[in-house]
Design an enzyme around this catalytic site. Structure first.
Site, PDB file in Angstrom:
ATOM      1  N   LYS A 198      36.868  51.899 -25.284  1.00 42.94           N
ATOM      2  CA  LYS A 198      37.517  50.656 -25.725  1.00 42.94           C
ATOM      3  C   LYS A 198      36.442  49.672 -26.185  1.00 42.94           C
ATOM      4  O   LYS A 198      35.735  49.076 -25.382  1.00 42.94           O
ATOM      5  CB  LYS A 198      38.346  50.007 -24.607  1.00 42.94           C
ATOM      6  N   CYS A 308      22.187  40.854 -22.517  1.00 39.82           N
ATOM      7  CA  CYS A 308      22.284  40.726 -21.061  1.00 39.82           C
ATOM      8  C   CYS A 308      20.921  40.453 -20.416  1.00 39.82           C
ATOM      9  O   CYS A 308      20.843  39.811 -19.382  1.00 39.82           O
ATOM     10  CB  CYS A 308      22.933  41.964 -20.465  1.00 39.82           C
TER      11      CYS A 308
HETATM   12  P1  ADP Z   1      33.248  38.431 -22.932  1.00 39.64           P
HETATM   13  O1  ADP Z   1      33.913  37.396 -22.083  1.00 39.64           O
HETATM   14  O2  ADP Z   1      31.912  38.008 -23.393  1.00 39.64           O
HETATM   15  O3  ADP Z   1      34.084  38.983 -24.042  1.00 39.64           O
HETATM   16  P2  ADP Z   1      33.861  40.558 -21.128  1.00 39.64           P
HETATM   17  O4  ADP Z   1      33.075  41.064 -19.998  1.00 39.64           O
HETATM   18  O5  ADP Z   1      35.144  39.882 -20.795  1.00 39.64           O
HETATM   19  O6  ADP Z   1      32.912  39.628 -21.956  1.00 39.64           O
HETATM   20  O7  ADP Z   1      34.169  41.730 -22.174  1.00 39.64           O
HETATM   21  C1  ADP Z   1      33.524  42.958 -22.227  1.00 39.64           C
HETATM   22  C2  ADP Z   1      34.555  44.044 -22.422  1.00 39.64           C
HETATM   23  O8  ADP Z   1      35.449  44.023 -21.312  1.00 39.64           O
HETATM   24  C3  ADP Z   1      35.423  43.898 -23.665  1.00 39.64           C
HETATM   25  O9  ADP Z   1      35.669  45.186 -24.200  1.00 39.64           O
HETATM   26  C4  ADP Z   1      36.699  43.298 -23.102  1.00 39.64           C
HETATM   27  O10 ADP Z   1      37.840  43.597 -23.883  1.00 39.64           O
HETATM   28  C5  ADP Z   1      36.784  43.997 -21.762  1.00 39.64           C
HETATM   29  N1  ADP Z   1      37.604  43.309 -20.757  1.00 39.64           N
HETATM   30  C6  ADP Z   1      37.824  41.979 -20.605  1.00 39.64           C
HETATM   31  N2  ADP Z   1      38.638  41.730 -19.560  1.00 39.64           N
HETATM   32  C7  ADP Z   1      38.948  42.941 -19.011  1.00 39.64           C
HETATM   33  C8  ADP Z   1      39.743  43.365 -17.902  1.00 39.64           C
HETATM   34  N3  ADP Z   1      40.399  42.501 -17.138  1.00 39.64           N
HETATM   35  N4  ADP Z   1      39.799  44.684 -17.632  1.00 39.64           N
HETATM   36  C9  ADP Z   1      39.133  45.586 -18.382  1.00 39.64           C
HETATM   37  N5  ADP Z   1      38.393  45.247 -19.447  1.00 39.64           N
HETATM   38  C10 ADP Z   1      38.283  43.948 -19.769  1.00 39.64           C
END
Ligand code: ADP
Length: 502
Positions: A198, A308
């Site tokens: 994903k 990171c």
């Molecule tokens: P940012 O806030 O910088 O986008 P994230 O850590 O939220 O960083 O995003 C990294 C990845 O995690 C993306 O592919 C995002 O779609 C995914 N993501 C965000 N929230 C969730 C969640 N609750 N469960 C699984 N994947 C998630």
């Protein structure tokens, strides 16, 4: 800021034309079950590059079924490892053949300067597939003599095997989309796993192009599915799905925690996490200050600071403090911002308007808490999600900009007076991903290396990574190590076998 109009490679124009980009599932290109789409933007202009089919919960269901079917009955996990190796090598070759096009696509969707995409992201992605191609035939267990203290005369033949962990969901961020995809896909595939990738909602395009190339390389249908979609829907559904055996995640610490909770609440799937950082970059006064200032600059501003391991806490020994801060600020003031496709661009836009607003809130916090803004922090005129790189001095350890991960072009520079003091301050963080030390004194350097609580330490350099070396963090920077042979642990289970010889 440069503003010339940039021409787009015809291969990319072709890829972007012809309707919404589809989901890659079970070896087929399909629409999402709900028919929903979302926009992939060019952050240099804010314009739409392509509509993309949005994978939701129902598509996750279908992808998990396809992946399980492939893992349980399909050829990949049963394939002769030498055959697997050839396919991974071919993926590397195809990436190399299309490297210019892929670098430009990465730049268009992510914003990074194409020079960096072409000289770093692409070679690293290609090499990851080649490195892991080599591992396919070398993933082995051990023969281990037993002691059996309860039956000292008994004879057994005992050994271990390494078996694929199963269906892996790889959830990746938007800062280095292709490289992050390869960090997970290449070792998982080498170990015989089946993968659901994903990509981040901001940057789905290069992962979809990669899937086309994997198909061309002969990867059996259903071995990799690519689900473009959002975190709270597609990502969360993968994290909670009992049919997923393992989540390999790179992203924020907060999301990492949510993924762990979802995994604990479902099937206790294996989880590896590559999370945030607030890495200290320590510069002693005896260092080569010209080199140190260049690396301090790149350490915090590379990829617009969206990295990171960014060395975002820069500690400078007091006698070198003025010189170092002014070099850093001068460099930041002179940087050439512009669209990543312009070869003269040194710094591109941030990935999205929401992300820029978040970074700007940190610039405001820095000012409010009394740090001195020597350069940047404001928006240049024109469209796109640009931000001039910010250099704060006179920062205190307890200020927000010194504690929290900003993931943007904001440097916090602080003076220090002694070795013990700076090492204690450097370690006083929830994170422990990386650290840098600059000194010509070898004892000082190695004593600092030993004292720093970080998964990566650079001495008289910064921001280096390699497919052969482990990458990962202490503390809240993550669980497990990606890249290098250590990643085999992430994608295999160990089976212990006893054979009675009595
Ligand atoms: P940012 O806030 O910088 O986008 P994230 O850590 O939220 O960083 O995003 C990294 C990845 O995690 C993306 O592919 C995002 O779609 C995914 N993501 C965000 N929230 C969730 C969640 N609750 N469960 C699984 N994947 C998630």
């Amino acid at each position: 800021m440069t503003t010339e109009t940039i021409s787009i490679d015809p291969a990319i124009q072709k890829f972007l034309s012809g309707g919404a980009k589809k989901i890659y599932l079970g070896g087929k290109w399909v629409d999402s079950k709900t028919g929903k789409t979302f926009k992939a933007l060019n952050p240099a202009t804010g314009e739409t590059l392509a509509e993309v089919c949005e994978a939701g919960k129902e598509d996750v269901e279908a992808a998990v079924s396809a992946a399980r079917e492939q893992f349980e009955n399909g050829p990949w996990s049963r394939m002769n490892p030498a055959e697997r190796a050839k396919i991974l090598w071919r993926i590397g070759d195809l990436l190399e053949k299309h490297a210019d096009e892929l670098a430009a696509l990465e730049t268009l969707n992510n914003g990074k300067p194409v020079k960096e995409a072409r000289s770093a992201d692409l070679p690293m992605t290609i090499e990851n597939f080649r490195y892991w191609s080599g591992w396919c035939t070398k993933i082995t267990g051990e023969t281990i003599p037993t002691t059996t203290p309860y039956a000292p005369k008994a004879k057994f033949f005992s050994y271990t095997t390494k078996e694929a962990v199963g269906v892996v969901a790889a959830i990746i961020p938007w800062n280095m989309p292709l490289q992050m995809a390869s960090w997970k896909l290449a070792p998982a595939l080498a170990c015989g796993c089946v993968v659901i990738l994903k990509p981040a909602e901001q940057t789905p395009l290069s992962a979809l192009r990669l899937a086309e190339l994997m198909e061309e390389a002969g990867l059996p249908p259903g071995t990799v599915q690519v689900l473009p979609g959002f975190g709270p829907t597609a990502g969360a559904a993968l994290a909670a799905h009992p049919g997923v055996d393992k989540i390999s995640f790179t992203g924020s610490t907060e999301t990492g925690r949510e993924i762990l909770r979802a995994s604990a609440g479902s099937n206790l799937k294996r989880v590896s996490l590559e999370l945030g950082g607030k890495s200290p970059h320590i510069i002693f006064a005896d260092a080569d200050l010209e080199m140190a200032s260049r690396h301090a600059y790149m350490g915090v501003f590379y990829n617009q600071g969206q990295i990171c391991c960014a060395g975002s806490r820069i500690y400078v020994e007091r006698p070198a403090y003025e010189e170092l801060t002014s070099k850093l600020a001068d460099r930041a003031k002179k940087v050439r911002l512009g669209p990543g496709l312009d070869p003269k661009t040194q710094m591109g836009p941030l990935v999205s308007s929401e992300h820029r607003a978040r970074v700007e809130s940190y610039v405001e916090a820095g000012k409010k808490e009394g740090a001195k803004l020597l350069a940047g922090g404001d928006r240049p005129a024109g469209k796109g999600f640009f931000l001039n790189p910010a250099v704060f001095t006179d920062v205190k350890d307890d200020m927000k900009i010194a504690r929290e991960e900003i993931f943007g072009p904001v440097a916090a520079v602080m003076p220090f007076d002694s070795v013990d003091e700076v090492l204690k301050r450097a370690n006083r963080s929830d994170y422990g991903l990386a650290a840098g030390v600059w000194t010509k004194d070898i004892k000082k350097a190695f004593n600092a290396v030993n004292a720093l609580r970080a998964g990566l330490v650079w001495v008289n350099t910064f921001n280096l990574a390699d497919p052969t070396l482990p990458w990962g963090g202490y503390k809240q920077s993550g669980w497990g190590r990606e890249t290098g042979a250590e990643a085999i642990k992430l994608y295999t289970e160990t089976k212990t076998v006893w054979v009675d010889l009595n």
